[in-house]
Design an enzyme around this catalytic site. Structure first.
Site, PDB file in Angstrom:
ATOM      1  CD  GLU A 255      -2.844   1.302   2.154  1.00 22.56           C
ATOM      2  OE1 GLU A 255      -3.579   2.553   2.273  1.00 22.56           O
ATOM      3  OE2 GLU A 255      -2.878   0.682   3.148  1.00 22.56           O
ATOM      4  CE  LYS A 387      -4.448 -17.448  13.364  1.00 18.95           C
ATOM      5  NZ  LYS A 387      -3.886 -18.783  12.634  1.00 18.95           N
ATOM      6  CG  ASP A 463      -1.055 -16.514  12.215  1.00 19.73           C
ATOM      7  OD1 ASP A 463      -1.555 -16.079  10.986  1.00 19.73           O
ATOM      8  OD2 ASP A 463      -1.566 -17.727  12.580  1.00 19.73           O
ATOM      9  CG  HIS A 561      -3.781   7.366  -0.422  1.00 21.25           C
ATOM     10  ND1 HIS A 561      -3.915   6.063  -0.729  1.00 21.25           N
ATOM     11  CD2 HIS A 561      -3.648   7.819   0.876  1.00 21.25           C
ATOM     12  CE1 HIS A 561      -3.685   5.681   0.700  1.00 21.25           C
ATOM     13  NE2 HIS A 561      -3.825   6.718   1.407  1.00 21.25           N
TER      14      HIS A 561
END
Ligand code: ADP
Length: 576
Positions: A255, A387, A463, A561
């Site tokens: 990104e 998660k 993770d 951006h």
């Protein structure tokens, strides 16, 4: 920051040298220039027009002086003068279009630089500045080309024996997953599997590199059935001045803007004297679910587990799982006759899922004697909760619970963040607090904590799926010192990180941990490396929140951006 368009002018020896030997990432940009449209080399054309300008001007000046002396009207012009005027105008237009535009651009670009997120003066290497989107778009991809060529070469050289194995895998005679154990060579197994996949799917995966990776290091630990690896860029934000230490924070992301923005936040924090953090809690959880014949029986086990008198026995059984696992407590919840037992334990420098699961299994085996009617449905009953967004992690915490804070000085808010304290506080209240409440957010009272969490997680071998709960964060902003300065904090109750086990031992990830000074197990004080990493994650989030909120308050977000996040590459050419 490279000034766009300067290469077209090509003046000065340094510029000329750059053109003769363009750096690799600008080679493509250097190849296609506006000057290429001219019949002569750009330098010669510039020289001709400069000479024309000087000659025309000198001639006209001389003629006008003579006319004034002889009292001849200035507007009476002969052919030679007309030609000189034409030459003057033409050369003026040419020179202005090159030097004039470049000059204006250099002014515009330097004012852009002031607004840049890339703030190198706090010690961040200037080389951290990314190329402009145009440069990115035009840059060749030497690695991809190399990978593709290497893969093609490897396939060409595939020995006959391997050809036979590929054919057997394609025909389903040999299961792909046994290749590593059968061949005893992980790289060879990956190459054969990859070729089989290519033949089965008819898809060319040359862009996915095969060589340059230690496949043995992931065997039985990180990834099954490998056919290659995905390349991700790693950027560095920092220094992050946290608890008196300087950290250069590795972030793996695609990104655009993210690393630059976090870097700006780091600069604001460093120029204000740094951030401080506190770890409130450190414990990994696992919650098995067991069903009983009746709710009453389930409640009996709940009472047993929560009785402080039984804690020593339970922890003795639990702690057998590892010399680092230490039971902290059990919290139970019921749904009818089902009992959910949320065990919590410290896990040293490991993130701890394996460790806590082993401890829980020990306890379940132990309980079976006294509760033979207990039917263990699953070692994980989702009350853990791993998660998945869950209030239990948000309220009780999971992994490391960290608060990180800083006081940003008024002048830093103005100079570095280009906004003011009042706007920032107001924005945080309306967006991160009220807006998230309106959205029914669970742990999402922040601007983009998950951006920083995930980028650091990927770089350091955590993770990445645990970014769900690890990104829970409430960002608080308050004016202090009579409204002049800004107090900012991030409270993150469930940062799940480790510095041993899982992906942390792989070469690239381990290098990133090393950069932070938290690689591997801390022998003197087990758990301190993982806790330090958690504070760095929170510090990075603090920087990221500060910078993004400032960009929003100053209305800079879209502009930034468009600058860092939008390639000018023609995407239609990328289609097959
Ligand atoms: P996880 O529980 O995060 O999945 P693992 O159990 O796979 O991690 O890895 C932890 C392993 O590392 C265990 O075998 C443990 O004994 C070992 N280890 C060595 N030093 C440490 C330490 N300082 N903290 C935690 N574990 C350690």
């Amino acid at each position: 920051m490279e000034v766009r368009g300067r290469g077209v002018v090509g003046q000065g020896s340094a510029a000329a040298a750059r053109h003769r030997h363009p750096p690799p990432h600008r080679a493509a940009a250097a190849r296609v220039q506006a000057g290429d449209a001219l019949p002569l080399p750009l330098r010669h054309t510039n020289l001709i027009f400069s000479a024309l300008f000087a000659a025309s001007l000198a001639y006209l000046m001389r003629r006008w002086r003579e006319k004034i002396r002889s009292s001849t009207p200035l507007h009476v012009v002969g052919l030679a003068e007309m030609l000189a005027i034409f030459g003057l105008i033409a050369s003026l237009i040419y020179l202005l279009s090159f030097f004039g535009i470049a000059f204006v651009q250099s002014i515009v670009s330097s004012s852009d630089d002031d607004e840049d997120f890339l703030v190198g003066s706090s010690g961040a290497p200037a080389a951290a500045a990314p190329p402009s989107s145009r440069q990115q778009a035009q840059a060749p991809a030497p690695c991809a080309l190399l990978g593709s060529t290497a893969a093609a070469a490897a396939l060409e050289k595939m020995p006959e024996e391997d050809e036979e194995i590929v054919a057997s895998v394609v025909a389903g005679k040999i299961p792909s997953y046994v290749l590593e154990t059968r061949l005893g060579d992980c790289r060879r197994a990956a190459g054969i599997r990859r070729e089989a996949v290519r033949r089965i799917t008819g898809r060319d995966i040359d862009g996915l590199p095969l060589d340059g990776f230690d496949y043995a290091s992931i065997l039985g630990q990180c990834c099954e059935l490998p056919v290659g690896y995905v390349q991700l860029p790693v950027g560095i934000a920092g220094p992050l001045l946290l608890d008196g230490q300087r950290f250069y924070v590795p972030m793996a992301t695609t990104e655009g803007c993210l690393v630059a923005s976090t870097n700006r936040g780091c600069k604001a924090i460093a120029e204000s004297g740094g951030a401080t953090s506190v770890v409130l809690r450190d414990g990994m959880t696992r919650a098995p679910v067991a069903r009983f014949p009746t709710a009453r029986r389930a409640a009996e086990l709940k009472a047993f587990l929560e009785d402080p008198a039984n804690f020593d026995t339970l922890s003795m059984v639990f702690n057998r799982s590892s010399r680092f696992a230490r039971l902290q407590g059990v919290r139970c919840a019921m749904a009818g006759r089902n009992l959910y037992m949320r065990f919590s334990c410290s896990t040293g420098d490991a993130m701890g899922m394996n460790m806590v699961s082993k401890g829980v299994q020990n306890v379940l085996d132990f309980l079976q004697d006294d509760f033979p009617d207990m039917d263990v449905i699953s070692i994980s009953g989702n009350f853990c909760s791993d998660k998945k967004p869950a209030a239990v992690n948000w309220i009780e915490g999971r992994g490391k619970s960290v608060v990180c804070e800083a006081v940003i000085k008024e002048e830093v808010v103005k100079k570095v963040l280009k906004t003011n304290v009042q706007s920032l506080v107001e924005l945080n209240t309306i967006k991160n607090l009220a807006g998230s409440a309106i959205a029914g957010a669970l742990g999402g009272f922040n601007a983009h904590a998950s951006n920083i969490v995930t980028a650091i997680f990927i770089a350091t071998g955590q993770d990445p799926a645990q970014n769900v709960e690890s990104s829970h964060c409430i960002t608080m902003l308050e004016p202090i010192n009579d409204g002049k300065d800004l107090h900012i904090s991030v409270t993150m109750p469930s940062i799940e990180v480790g510095t041993v086990g899982g992906g942390t031992q792989l070469a690239s990830q381990s290098a990133c941990l090393d950069l932070l000074g938290v690689k591997g197990a801390n022998r003197d004080s087990p758990g301190s490396n993982a806790r330090l990493l958690a504070t760095v994650v929170a510090g990075g989030v603090l920087a990221g929140e500060l910078s993004l909120l400032s960009a929003l308050a100053a209305g800079q977000l879209v502009k930034s951006h468009m600058k860092y996040n939008r390639s000018s590459k023609d995407m239609s050419k990328a289609l097959p």
